[in-house]
Scaffold this motif. Sequence first.
Motif, short mmCIF file in Angstrom:
data_model
loop_
_atom_site.label_atom_id
_atom_site.label_comp_id
_atom_site.label_asym_id
_atom_site.label_seq_id
_atom_site.Cartn_x
_atom_site.Cartn_y
_atom_site.Cartn_z
N ALA A 84 -6.44 5.18 3.08
CA ALA A 84 -5.32 5.47 3.98
C ALA A 84 -4.91 6.94 3.87
O ALA A 84 -4.62 7.59 4.88
CB ALA A 84 -4.14 4.56 3.68
N ALA A 85 -4.88 7.47 2.65
CA ALA A 85 -4.54 8.88 2.47
C ALA A 85 -5.57 9.78 3.11
O ALA A 85 -5.22 10.78 3.76
CB ALA A 85 -4.40 9.19 0.97
N LEU A 86 -6.83 9.45 2.96
CA LEU A 86 -7.89 10.25 3.59
C LEU A 86 -7.80 10.20 5.11
O LEU A 86 -7.99 11.23 5.78
CB LEU A 86 -9.27 9.78 3.13
N SER A 87 -7.48 9.04 5.66
CA SER A 87 -7.34 8.94 7.11
C SER A 87 -6.17 9.79 7.60
O SER A 87 -6.23 10.40 8.67
CB SER A 87 -7.18 7.49 7.55
N HIS A 88 -5.11 9.84 6.82
CA HIS A 88 -3.95 10.67 7.19
C HIS A 88 -4.33 12.15 7.15
O HIS A 88 -3.94 12.92 8.04
CB HIS A 88 -2.78 10.39 6.26
N LEU A 89 -5.08 12.56 6.14
CA LEU A 89 -5.50 13.96 6.05
C LEU A 89 -6.43 14.34 7.21
O LEU A 89 -6.30 15.43 7.78
CB LEU A 89 -6.18 14.22 4.72
N TYR A 101 3.20 7.07 5.08
CA TYR A 101 3.52 5.64 5.20
C TYR A 101 2.92 5.05 6.47
O TYR A 101 2.37 3.95 6.45
CB TYR A 101 5.03 5.44 5.18
N GLY A 102 3.01 5.76 7.57
CA GLY A 102 2.45 5.27 8.83
C GLY A 102 0.95 5.06 8.74
O GLY A 102 0.41 4.08 9.27
N ALA A 103 0.26 5.98 8.09
CA ALA A 103 -1.19 5.84 7.92
C ALA A 103 -1.52 4.63 7.05
O ALA A 103 -2.47 3.88 7.34
CB ALA A 103 -1.78 7.11 7.31
N ARG A 104 -0.74 4.43 5.98
CA ARG A 104 -0.95 3.26 5.13
C ARG A 104 -0.71 1.97 5.91
O ARG A 104 -1.51 1.04 5.86
CB ARG A 104 -0.04 3.30 3.91
N LEU A 105 0.39 1.94 6.64
CA LEU A 105 0.73 0.73 7.38
C LEU A 105 -0.32 0.42 8.44
O LEU A 105 -0.68 -0.75 8.64
CB LEU A 105 2.12 0.88 8.02
N ALA A 106 -0.83 1.44 9.11
CA ALA A 106 -1.85 1.22 10.14
C ALA A 106 -3.11 0.59 9.53
O ALA A 106 -3.66 -0.36 10.09
CB ALA A 106 -2.19 2.53 10.84
N LEU A 107 -3.56 1.11 8.41
CA LEU A 107 -4.75 0.56 7.76
C LEU A 107 -4.49 -0.84 7.22
O LEU A 107 -5.27 -1.78 7.48
CB LEU A 107 -5.22 1.46 6.61
N PHE A 108 -3.41 -1.01 6.50
CA PHE A 108 -3.13 -2.30 5.87
C PHE A 108 -2.91 -3.39 6.93
O PHE A 108 -3.37 -4.52 6.77
CB PHE A 108 -1.93 -2.21 4.94
#
Length: 161
Positions: A84-89, A101-108
């Motif tokens: 999720a962190a890599l996708s946000h970067l 948080y948005g990137a984590r929530l989208a993946l999860f």
Amino acid sequence: MPVTADITATYRGPGRVIDRLLAAGQREDRALVILMAFCVLMFVAQMPRLAREAHLGGGDLNMLLGGALMGWIFIAPLALYLLAALSHLVARLFGARGSWYGARLALFWALLASSPLILLHGLVAGFIGNSPALSLVGALWLGVFAWFWIAGLIRAERGAA
């Protein structure tokens, strides 16, 4: 809205569900529960396949289940947080303005919402084994997961106006 209703709503429009989850505010406990629910379901989905492998190969089912439990409950969440962190970067490289948080929530959420297909994949793996049907269900899950994740990530990364 109940989780099951949100899952079915995700199949009609994943972006709207992510918008609703993000509008509820930044709740890290909610993101963690969504992730852990997926990990538990993924572990359950592995049980038929592992039982088949133990029966056909003469191995110890408890050892296989223990390894899957360790992997999905303790190791996979850490790897998924990293993903999720890599996708946000990567999204930031393309000008995204969303939050971590948005990137984590989208993946999860994409993982949890696609979990019915993971459960089907586990049943096909357990009852039929390696076959074109297993490959078809796996490809279907991958496509649905990618659709949910990309749609959710686009909504989450557009940021506050």
